[in-house]
Design a protein around this motif. Structure first.
Motif, PDB file in Angstrom:
ATOM      1  N   VAL A 160       0.760  -1.065   0.112  1.00 53.97           N
ATOM      2  CA  VAL A 160       0.201  -0.010   0.105  1.00 53.97           C
ATOM      3  C   VAL A 160       0.920   1.285  -0.017  1.00 53.97           C
ATOM      4  O   VAL A 160       0.509   2.025  -0.818  1.00 53.97           O
ATOM      5  CB  VAL A 160      -1.024   0.101   1.248  1.00 53.97           C
ATOM      6  CG1 VAL A 160      -1.671   1.306   1.238  1.00 53.97           C
ATOM      7  CG2 VAL A 160      -1.892  -1.070   1.293  1.00 53.97           C
ATOM      8  N   ALA A 163       2.048   1.964  -3.265  1.00 58.61           N
ATOM      9  CA  ALA A 163       0.984   2.281  -4.133  1.00 58.61           C
ATOM     10  C   ALA A 163       0.928   3.856  -3.883  1.00 58.61           C
ATOM     11  O   ALA A 163       0.499   4.730  -4.985  1.00 58.61           O
ATOM     12  CB  ALA A 163      -0.159   1.633  -3.884  1.00 58.61           C
ATOM     13  N   THR A 165       3.370   6.006  -2.831  1.00 57.05           N
ATOM     14  CA  THR A 165       4.459   6.547  -3.770  1.00 57.05           C
ATOM     15  C   THR A 165       3.997   6.568  -5.255  1.00 57.05           C
ATOM     16  O   THR A 165       4.500   7.602  -5.900  1.00 57.05           O
ATOM     17  CB  THR A 165       5.646   5.832  -3.425  1.00 57.05           C
ATOM     18  OG1 THR A 165       5.874   5.575  -2.059  1.00 57.05           O
ATOM     19  CG2 THR A 165       6.997   6.489  -4.133  1.00 57.05           C
ATOM     20  N   ALA A 166       3.732   5.380  -5.602  1.00 56.20           N
ATOM     21  CA  ALA A 166       3.465   5.525  -7.160  1.00 56.20           C
ATOM     22  C   ALA A 166       2.483   6.673  -7.518  1.00 56.20           C
ATOM     23  O   ALA A 166       2.650   7.235  -8.765  1.00 56.20           O
ATOM     24  CB  ALA A 166       2.724   3.923  -7.304  1.00 56.20           C
ATOM     25  N   ILE A 179      -4.804   1.353  -9.549  1.00 57.93           N
ATOM     26  CA  ILE A 179      -4.829   1.896  -8.315  1.00 57.93           C
ATOM     27  C   ILE A 179      -5.791   3.090  -8.449  1.00 57.93           C
ATOM     28  O   ILE A 179      -5.966   4.038  -9.125  1.00 57.93           O
ATOM     29  CB  ILE A 179      -3.456   2.666  -7.901  1.00 57.93           C
ATOM     30  CG1 ILE A 179      -2.333   1.285  -7.769  1.00 57.93           C
ATOM     31  CG2 ILE A 179      -3.522   3.388  -6.693  1.00 57.93           C
ATOM     32  CD1 ILE A 179      -0.799   1.683  -7.883  1.00 57.93           C
ATOM     33  N   MET A 184      -6.160   7.116  -2.442  1.00 59.97           N
ATOM     34  CA  MET A 184      -4.738   7.112  -1.726  1.00 59.97           C
ATOM     35  C   MET A 184      -4.594   8.441  -1.148  1.00 59.97           C
ATOM     36  O   MET A 184      -4.001   8.588  -0.077  1.00 59.97           O
ATOM     37  CB  MET A 184      -3.927   6.547  -2.916  1.00 59.97           C
ATOM     38  CG  MET A 184      -3.601   5.292  -3.275  1.00 59.97           C
ATOM     39  SD  MET A 184      -3.184   4.035  -1.825  1.00 59.97           S
ATOM     40  CE  MET A 184      -3.778   2.656  -2.196  1.00 59.97           C
TER      41      MET A 184
ATOM     42  N   PHE B  84       6.883   4.316 -12.792  1.00 58.72           N
ATOM     43  CA  PHE B  84       6.982   5.093 -11.512  1.00 58.72           C
ATOM     44  C   PHE B  84       8.525   5.230 -11.208  1.00 58.72           C
ATOM     45  O   PHE B  84       9.344   4.185 -10.747  1.00 58.72           O
ATOM     46  CB  PHE B  84       6.449   4.226 -10.347  1.00 58.72           C
ATOM     47  CG  PHE B  84       5.042   3.836 -10.689  1.00 58.72           C
ATOM     48  CD1 PHE B  84       4.219   4.694 -10.943  1.00 58.72           C
ATOM     49  CD2 PHE B  84       4.626   2.632 -10.784  1.00 58.72           C
ATOM     50  CE1 PHE B  84       2.730   4.599 -11.173  1.00 58.72           C
ATOM     51  CE2 PHE B  84       3.201   2.151 -10.938  1.00 58.72           C
ATOM     52  CZ  PHE B  84       2.346   3.111 -11.117  1.00 58.72           C
ATOM     53  N   ASP B  86      10.386   6.920  -9.325  1.00 56.51           N
ATOM     54  CA  ASP B  86      11.079   6.784  -7.872  1.00 56.51           C
ATOM     55  C   ASP B  86      10.904   5.452  -7.050  1.00 56.51           C
ATOM     56  O   ASP B  86      11.598   5.416  -6.130  1.00 56.51           O
ATOM     57  CB  ASP B  86      10.245   7.882  -6.748  1.00 56.51           C
ATOM     58  CG  ASP B  86      10.072   9.129  -7.565  1.00 56.51           C
ATOM     59  OD1 ASP B  86      10.745   9.546  -8.342  1.00 56.51           O
ATOM     60  OD2 ASP B  86       8.976   9.663  -7.223  1.00 56.51           O
ATOM     61  N   LEU B  87      10.593   4.367  -7.848  1.00 56.73           N
ATOM     62  CA  LEU B  87      10.472   3.094  -7.287  1.00 56.73           C
ATOM     63  C   LEU B  87      11.456   2.312  -8.210  1.00 56.73           C
ATOM     64  O   LEU B  87      11.659   2.442  -9.429  1.00 56.73           O
ATOM     65  CB  LEU B  87       9.109   2.675  -7.455  1.00 56.73           C
ATOM     66  CG  LEU B  87       8.078   3.169  -6.465  1.00 56.73           C
ATOM     67  CD1 LEU B  87       6.510   2.631  -6.595  1.00 56.73           C
ATOM     68  CD2 LEU B  87       8.430   3.030  -4.870  1.00 56.73           C
ATOM     69  N   LEU B  95       3.640  -3.615  -8.887  1.00 54.51           N
ATOM     70  CA  LEU B  95       2.326  -2.520  -8.796  1.00 54.51           C
ATOM     71  C   LEU B  95       1.560  -3.026  -9.901  1.00 54.51           C
ATOM     72  O   LEU B  95       0.120  -2.434  -9.749  1.00 54.51           O
ATOM     73  CB  LEU B  95       2.875  -1.159  -8.778  1.00 54.51           C
ATOM     74  CG  LEU B  95       3.354  -0.703  -7.205  1.00 54.51           C
ATOM     75  CD1 LEU B  95       3.816   0.721  -7.430  1.00 54.51           C
ATOM     76  CD2 LEU B  95       2.004  -0.615  -6.276  1.00 54.51           C
ATOM     77  N   TRP B  98      -1.686  -4.709  -8.961  1.00 47.37           N
ATOM     78  CA  TRP B  98      -2.437  -4.154  -8.119  1.00 47.37           C
ATOM     79  C   TRP B  98      -4.030  -4.897  -8.111  1.00 47.37           C
ATOM     80  O   TRP B  98      -4.577  -5.204  -6.816  1.00 47.37           O
ATOM     81  CB  TRP B  98      -2.699  -2.725  -8.175  1.00 47.37           C
ATOM     82  CG  TRP B  98      -3.478  -2.023  -7.441  1.00 47.37           C
ATOM     83  CD1 TRP B  98      -4.628  -1.562  -7.465  1.00 47.37           C
ATOM     84  CD2 TRP B  98      -3.099  -1.792  -6.075  1.00 47.37           C
ATOM     85  NE1 TRP B  98      -5.102  -0.988  -6.232  1.00 47.37           N
ATOM     86  CE2 TRP B  98      -4.146  -0.871  -5.109  1.00 47.37           C
ATOM     87  CE3 TRP B  98      -1.875  -1.818  -5.095  1.00 47.37           C
ATOM     88  CZ2 TRP B  98      -4.229  -0.408  -4.204  1.00 47.37           C
ATOM     89  CZ3 TRP B  98      -1.867  -1.345  -3.938  1.00 47.37           C
ATOM     90  CH2 TRP B  98      -2.844  -0.675  -3.481  1.00 47.37           C
ATOM     91  N   LYS B  99      -4.366  -5.241  -9.255  1.00 50.50           N
ATOM     92  CA  LYS B  99      -5.722  -5.925  -9.280  1.00 50.50           C
ATOM     93  C   LYS B  99      -5.606  -7.324  -9.750  1.00 50.50           C
ATOM     94  O   LYS B  99      -6.530  -7.986  -9.743  1.00 50.50           O
ATOM     95  CB  LYS B  99      -6.637  -5.213 -10.232  1.00 50.50           C
ATOM     96  CG  LYS B  99      -6.768  -3.795  -9.696  1.00 50.50           C
ATOM     97  CD  LYS B  99      -8.431  -3.483 -10.275  1.00 50.50           C
ATOM     98  CE  LYS B  99      -8.680  -2.504  -9.293  1.00 50.50           C
ATOM     99  NZ  LYS B  99     -10.241  -1.837  -9.705  1.00 50.50           N
TER     100      LYS B  99
END
Lengths: 285, 230
Positions: A160, A163, A165-166, A179, A184, B84, B86-87, B95, B98-99
């Motif tokens: 979470v 997510a 951060t995403a 998401i 969020m 993303f 930063d990841l 991610l 997610w679903k």
């Protein structure tokens, strides 16, 4: 020497309060790009709600937990208002200032204008190297530390948290992966509210709070958050401690009237230094 | 059911789709189909409505008319990768699920072994080709039946595009994943896909097997540079 130590203990406790506020700024900004200037209101309302629950005979621990939950709910509500529709960043910032003023007015109507306080952790003052420390200071430092550390773990280590951060990193891509970006954002506001509430219930026994304490708190919390460019929780903690200690030293050795001015001066210096660094980095590219 | 080829019911069918941006019409009466296990190209110039179509398929935009039927899950690899930054690579991939039920990116590392060594690297520090692999991997983590890819080749060196194209063809052959490939580079798209649609200012101008479209004078002059030497 023992006077300095005394100032340091007080400064570190104030620092943790600022760090809780700063982390609220950071969590909300990272996910929603909103600078929430109503952050100080969570401290005031959280503290006042705990005060009223105590007055109604609810046990201390339970009062404080309920007050933190109420602050989280208030944060959520503020999030709903701020994230309503698609406001520009500047419009949402003004909205948060409006919410801060509104909650000040409500706090004044409900709790009046006199400073409020209640007694904190009972027990004898503890002796450390020639100074006496109220147990409440240690409670404030300990609880804040645990709260901030668990929040950091939540953001950095859990699905979470990633997510969240995403959503900050790329809202469009976050939506594509399914998401719920808005949810969020609301979660981040609730966390911001809870952090403020924790600060409020812990600080009130040490420093009485008035309905309009929120402005000063929000400014100092913001200053601390700026240390981490509004995005780093660890640097926000460092910033909180810097401002807390600086404030106490100024108040102790110079004058209490100057403490906020000095803290704000520090913030401006930090901002200047950061923009200088950014310009240098830009030159390197 | 051994659904190979477009003979069985299509996995994705779009019928009479209309999308507007305010008063402007971005897509006008667009219909297309992607069969199970089929690779279909959608080519067209800048502003033809290709990205609008994909954003509508993935639910980001709401159509004002028409229907979209997808007999499965659709995952969207957006134009410009949109990672993303930063990841790290691993988090980007996770991610994507997610679903979905499984968050284990092992199968993506099997498909793109290069990514395994980069799994702890922040996505913002990868090369364009590596980023495109992460973007595709992230979409695959959703466990899609249809993969819609927007501008696969954008900003990538031809040799990297060839490499990723081969991965896609292999993936399609091995898993039966359907692909809708949106491309400005018509030559590449017609090479990778058996069938193609040509989108012009929001309408389907023509469609058919890639082999036939390649020889159509209008397509040759507009999208293949006019002087095809192959």
């Amino acid at each position: 020497m023992s006077v300095l130590l005394q100032y340091l203990v007080t400064g570190v406790s104030r620092g943790f309060l600022f760090a809780l506020l700063a982390t609220g700024f950071v969590v909300i900004y990272r996910v929603t790009k909103v600078v929430n200037f109503a952050q100080g209101a969570f401290v005031v309302l959280g503290g006042f709600i705990a005060y009223s629950l105590l007055g109604a005979g609810v046990p201390q621990g339970l009062s404080e937990v309920l007050a933190v939950l109420a602050s989280a709910a208030i944060g959520l509500l503020f999030g709903v208002v701020t994230l309503l529709g698609r406001m520009s960043t500047i419009a949402s910032l003004i909205t948060t200032i409006g919410l801060a003023l509104l909650s000040e007015a409500i706090a004044m109507l409900v709790w009046g204008t006199t400073p409020l306080t209640y007694s904190g952790l009972s027990g004898h003052d503890l002796r450390f190297g020639g100074i006496f420390v109220q147990p409440q200071y240690l409670l404030l430092i300990g609880v804040s530390f645990v709260v901030l550390a668990s929040l950091w773990l939540l953001l950095d280590r859990t699905y979470v948290g990633k997510a969240m951060t995403a959503c900050a990193s790329n809202p469009y891509a976050a939506r594509l992966t399914g998401i719920n970006v808005k949810a969020m954002g609301l979660l981040s506001f609730a966390i911001g509210g809870a952090l403020g509430g924790v600060g409020g219930v812990l600080i009130m026994p040490l420093f009485p709070i008035t309905y309009d304490s929120d402005v000063n708190l929000a400014i100092l919390g913001f200053a601390a958050a700026i240390v981490g460019s509004l995005t780093s929780p660890t640097l926000a903690l460092a910033g909180g401690l810097i401002f807390g200690i600086a404030e106490e030293l100024v108040a102790g050795y110079w004058s209490q009237a100057n403490e906020t001015a000095v803290a704000l001066g520090l913030m401006i210096l930090l901002l200047l230094w950061q923009s200088q660094r950014r310009q240098q980095a830009a030159k390197l590219i | 059911m051994n659904g190979t080829g477009a003979a069985t019911a299509p996995i994705l069918s779009v019928d009479g789709l209309v999308v507007r941006y305010g008063a402007a019409i971005a897509l006008e009466d667009v219909s297309l189909e992607v069969g199970r296990g089929e690779m279909v190209a959608l080519i067209g110039a800048n502003g033809a409505g290709k990205t609008t179509l994909l954003n509508t398929l993935s639910g980001i935009l709401t159509p004002s008319a028409g229907t979209i039927r997808c007999a499965g899950r659709l995952a969207h690899v957006p134009e410009g990768r949109e990672l993303f930054f930063d990841l790290c690579v691993d988090d980007n991939l996770r991610l994507g699920a997610w679903k979905a039920s499984s968050r284990d990116p092992a199968r993506i590392y099997e498909l793109f072994p290069k990514l395994r060594d980069l799994s702890r690297r922040k996505a913002g520090y990868l090369s364009g080709g590596e980023q495109q692999m992460v973007a595709i991997g992230r979409a695959l983590m959703a466990g899609p039946d249809v993969l819609a890819i927007d501008e696969l080749s954008q900003g990538l060196a031809p040799i990297v595009v060839q490499e990723i194209g081969r991965y896609l063809v292999r993936l399609n052959a091995e898993t039966g994943l359907s692909v809708l490939l949106v491309e400005q580079n018509a030559r590449l798209a017609l090479e990778l896909c058996a069938r193609a649609y040509v989108l012009e200012t929001g309408r389907v101008a023509t469609h058919g097997p890639s082999a036939l479209l390649r020889d159509e004078p209008a397509v040759r002059s507009a999208y293949l540079g006019g002087h095809v030497t192959t």
